[in-house]
Enzyme design. Sequence first.
Site, PDB file in Angstrom:
ATOM      1  CG  ASP A  15      14.639  73.827  70.288  1.00  0.00           C
ATOM      2  OD1 ASP A  15      15.573  74.068  69.246  1.00  0.00           O
ATOM      3  OD2 ASP A  15      13.649  73.357  70.242  1.00  0.00           O
ATOM      4  CB  SER A  16      13.232  77.169  67.738  1.00  0.00           C
ATOM      5  OG  SER A  16      13.133  75.900  67.289  1.00  0.00           O
ATOM      6  CE1 TYR A  47      14.936  80.570  66.585  1.00  0.00           C
ATOM      7  CE2 TYR A  47      16.867  79.325  67.459  1.00  0.00           C
ATOM      8  CZ  TYR A  47      16.091  80.260  67.541  1.00  0.00           C
ATOM      9  OH  TYR A  47      16.083  81.165  68.536  1.00  0.00           O
ATOM     10  N   GLY A  48      14.806  76.536  61.432  1.00  0.00           N
ATOM     11  CA  GLY A  48      15.086  75.520  59.964  1.00  0.00           C
ATOM     12  C   GLY A  48      14.890  76.409  58.947  1.00  0.00           C
ATOM     13  CB  CYS A  78      18.584  74.488  68.882  1.00  0.00           C
ATOM     14  SG  CYS A  78      17.811  74.769  67.300  1.00  0.00           S
ATOM     15  CG  ASN A  79      20.715  69.299  66.059  1.00  0.00           C
ATOM     16  OD1 ASN A  79      21.543  68.478  66.076  1.00  0.00           O
ATOM     17  ND2 ASN A  79      19.599  68.749  66.902  1.00  0.00           N
ATOM     18  CB  THR A  80      18.446  75.040  63.504  1.00  0.00           C
ATOM     19  OG1 THR A  80      17.914  73.681  63.058  1.00  0.00           O
ATOM     20  CG2 THR A  80      18.374  75.855  62.277  1.00  0.00           C
ATOM     21  CD  GLU A 159       7.125  73.847  68.943  1.00  0.00           C
ATOM     22  OE1 GLU A 159       7.063  74.589  70.081  1.00  0.00           O
ATOM     23  OE2 GLU A 159       8.104  73.101  69.052  1.00  0.00           O
ATOM     24  CB  CYS A 191      15.879  68.035  64.590  1.00  0.00           C
ATOM     25  SG  CYS A 191      14.395  69.220  65.126  1.00  0.00           S
ATOM     26  CB  THR A 192      16.419  69.173  70.100  1.00  0.00           C
ATOM     27  OG1 THR A 192      16.197  70.257  69.819  1.00  0.00           O
ATOM     28  CG2 THR A 192      18.275  69.252  70.351  1.00  0.00           C
ATOM     29  CG  HIS A 193      11.321  69.898  67.516  1.00  0.00           C
ATOM     30  ND1 HIS A 193      12.292  70.783  67.693  1.00  0.00           N
ATOM     31  CD2 HIS A 193      10.003  70.567  67.898  1.00  0.00           C
ATOM     32  CE1 HIS A 193      11.597  72.107  67.805  1.00  0.00           C
ATOM     33  NE2 HIS A 193      10.329  71.864  68.054  1.00  0.00           N
TER      34      HIS A 193
END
Length: 281
Positions: A15-16, A47-48, A78-80, A159, A191-193
């Site tokens: 992921d980012s 990344y978004g 990561c969805n993005t 984050e 979004c995985t966050h």
Amino acid sequence: MSIDFKPSQPIGIFDSGIGGLTVARAITKLLPNEQIIYFGDTAHMPYGEKSAEAIKNYSIKIADFLKTKNCKMIVIACNTASAAGFKAVVKSTGMKDLIVNVIDPAAAYVVKNHYREKIGVIATKRTIGSNVYAKRIASLDPIADVVQLATPLLAPMIEEGFYNNKISQTIINSYLSKSKLNKINALILGCTHYPLVKNEIQKFYGKSVEVIDTSEIVAQYVKAVLEKHYLLNLTKPSKMILANKAKQFFVSDFTQSFEESSKIFFNEKVKLKQCNIWEDK
Ligand code: DGL
């Protein structure tokens, strides 16, 4: 193709930043015999806000790195990056089914559980701009009403450790109050966050809306793919592996918040290795 791999090899996850740890945690919980190698591209987070081309290139490079670490499967947590880089990673690695994105399992879940209902999606600008959720859901349920909202402040906020406090609740409430999301039956956390703020989102809706944390859905999908390819690790890791190799974490830029979050996530000491794969070659 799976004959090239062995069940004892690790699963690569990227992921980012810390978001993909929600997926990594769900995978290790469901599949405790599996070793994982996690890469957080903190140097390029968020990344978004990046172009699809840039994210595609980062994804190919990270997948390449995970392949050199001997991974039998790579999960784009990561969805993005799943939206912008999945096809390119499948092509560049040649790992076909063993490249997993986080969008397909979520779309399948929502169609199974909310057929023909109104589905909300919140995600980064890049994911929403790609229209990927609406397209994937429509391919399975053409009648579903999918409404999408970009919520770009959430990933950087999380984050930085801002969750479960007044600031995060205010920002979340302000996004969720947008008329677009009125009368939804379910909300995909795209979004995985976002699982880190699931409670706050659920608080906004009460019980009227199913807030979908896709990490467990993705973990189930990972299990099914490994089983299909006879790659599920059925052997308990030895003490030596548990101490040294069961979970390895790499970041492209060291951040304190990443180290803190990894410790909290896995409830154990986490050794973070900085690895700038862009300068190495
Ligand atoms: N966690 C990532 C996702 O699922 C994105 C966060 C970012 O913008 O880097 O889309």
